[in-house]
Design a protein around this motif. Structure first.
Motif, PDB file in Angstrom:
ATOM      1  N   ASN A 146      40.864  38.067  47.890  1.00 36.23           N
ATOM      2  CA  ASN A 146      42.060  37.832  48.708  1.00 36.23           C
ATOM      3  C   ASN A 146      41.706  37.295  50.091  1.00 36.23           C
ATOM      4  O   ASN A 146      40.764  37.758  50.723  1.00 36.23           O
ATOM      5  N   LYS A 173      50.281  32.925  41.014  1.00 37.99           N
ATOM      6  CA  LYS A 173      50.461  34.316  40.607  1.00 37.99           C
ATOM      7  C   LYS A 173      51.894  34.741  40.897  1.00 37.99           C
ATOM      8  O   LYS A 173      52.340  34.711  42.043  1.00 37.99           O
ATOM      9  N   ASP A 184      48.859  33.458  45.648  1.00 34.66           N
ATOM     10  CA  ASP A 184      49.211  34.847  45.370  1.00 34.66           C
ATOM     11  C   ASP A 184      50.670  35.114  45.749  1.00 34.66           C
ATOM     12  O   ASP A 184      51.241  34.384  46.567  1.00 34.66           O
ATOM     13  N   GLU A 211      40.318  40.492  39.682  1.00 38.12           N
ATOM     14  CA  GLU A 211      40.624  40.364  41.106  1.00 38.12           C
ATOM     15  C   GLU A 211      39.869  41.451  41.854  1.00 38.12           C
ATOM     16  O   GLU A 211      39.873  42.612  41.437  1.00 38.12           O
ATOM     17  N   GLU A 218      42.263  33.737  46.651  1.00 39.46           N
ATOM     18  CA  GLU A 218      43.718  33.906  46.554  1.00 39.46           C
ATOM     19  C   GLU A 218      44.331  33.728  47.937  1.00 39.46           C
ATOM     20  O   GLU A 218      44.037  34.490  48.854  1.00 39.46           O
TER      21      GLU A 218
HETATM   22 CA    CA Z   1      45.942  39.199  45.382  1.00 40.15          CA
END
Ligand code: CA
Ligand code: C2E
Ligand code: CA
Ligand code: CA
Length: 277
Positions: A117, A200, A179, A58, A149
């Protein structure tokens, strides 16, 4: 006692002032951060606990402020969102991650997917599709080596529009993950309509995974993911206990300090040289 109270108030005032000055300074400097190349991508490994290999990473942004040192995203992402700079920052982030990943692949260091993200502002801008397309073309990275994400907040803000944008992104071949699952404005009822690849599990659940009640929630998320054919990944795994509990419940991929902290590109390369990684 009255006097002491007054002093305390003054002290508190000073702290408030200091924070305000810092915020104003960050607001003023953020615009220059991009052009001055003060932003840096950190990478945190995702670990496949079955095969014992790095299965992905990530990307997490950091700001190396010339005077204040490293500034964390929790402090400057809100400012970037307020000012709209988040769109340019995300464009840079996606490009840099694809560029770095291509470099690692050509050195045969890694062949993995790296996630970035997303902010709600980026979806609102309507520019995400072209940003991703551009980065894929310019770097030549395989589309499924890039993951975006999103959060439940993004999904539920304008569900139909999000689905539409995600479908276009899926057509480009990139991966999408949800996420912080289980903490936001609930997207549970629409989970089957969102074209996503992975869930996630939020760090909050993992942190309290010694509690039977949280264990039940974690198990439920893993079951839903399995039945909807989604991969599941646990974030914020810090201890061996957490790792073995998650493994026993069928969670295969994990991310957290137990495996590795976020590191800059140089440190990731050193980390990868260690025999166990
Ligand atoms: Ca994240
Ligand atoms: P997130 O996406 O939920 O990222 C996970 C955060 O948890 C990261 O904090 C990571 O360093 C931290 N973390 C990872 N493993 C552990 C662990 O085992 N224990 C603990 N206590 N923490 C762990 P970080 O890097 O400070 O990022 C915070 C948030 O800032 C991220 O939360 C994400 O929402 C946002 N963010 C970071 N980079 C970007 C970016 O490029 N764009 C956008 N829009 N948001 C970003
Ligand atoms: Ca997260
Ligand atoms: Ca989070």
């Amino acid at each position: 006692a009255k006097g002491a109270g007054k002093n305390q108030y003054k002290l508190f005032d000073k702290e408030t002032d200091r924070l305000l000055v810092r915020k104003m300074e960050l607001e003023r400097d953020l615009r220059k951060a991009l052009v001055n190349e003060e932003l840096e991508v950190y990478y945190q490994p995702k670990w496949d606990a079955e095969s014992n290999h790095v299965s992905g990473m990530e990307a997490l942004i950091r700001w190396n402020h010339p005077r204040l040192g490293v500034v964390m995203p929790s402090e400057f992402i809100p400012i970037a969102e307020e000012t709209g700079l988040i769109v340019a920052m995300t464009r840079w982030m996606i490009h840099e991650v694809c560029r770095q990943n291509t470099a690692w692949q050509s050195l045969d260091l890694l062949h993995i997917c790296i996630s970035v993200n997303m902010s709600i502002r980026v979806f609102e801008s309507g520019l995400l599709g072209e940003m991703v397309e551009e980065a894929l073309q310019e770097t030549g990275i395989k589309p499924d080596n890039l993951e975006l994400e999103i959060t439940e907040t993004i999904a539920m803000y304008d569900l139909q529009d999000t689905i539409k944008q995600l479908k276009q992104l899926k057509q480009l071949g990139v991966r999408i993950s949800m996420d912080d699952f289980g903490t936001g404005y609930s997207s549970l009822g629409s989970l089957d309509e969102l074209p996503i690849d992975a869930l996630k599990i939020d760090r909050l659940f993992i942190r309290q995974s010694d509690l039977t009640s949280k264990q039940a929630i974690i198990s439920a998320i893993i079951t839903i993911a399995g039945q909807l054919n989604l991969e599941v990944i646990a974030e914020g795994v810090e201890t061996e206990e957490q790792m073995s509990f998650l493994k026993s419940r069928g969670c295969r991929v994990m991310q957290g300090y137990y495996y590795g902290k976020p590191m800059n590109a140089k440190d990731i390369e050193k980390w990868l040289e260690q025999p166990d990684n």
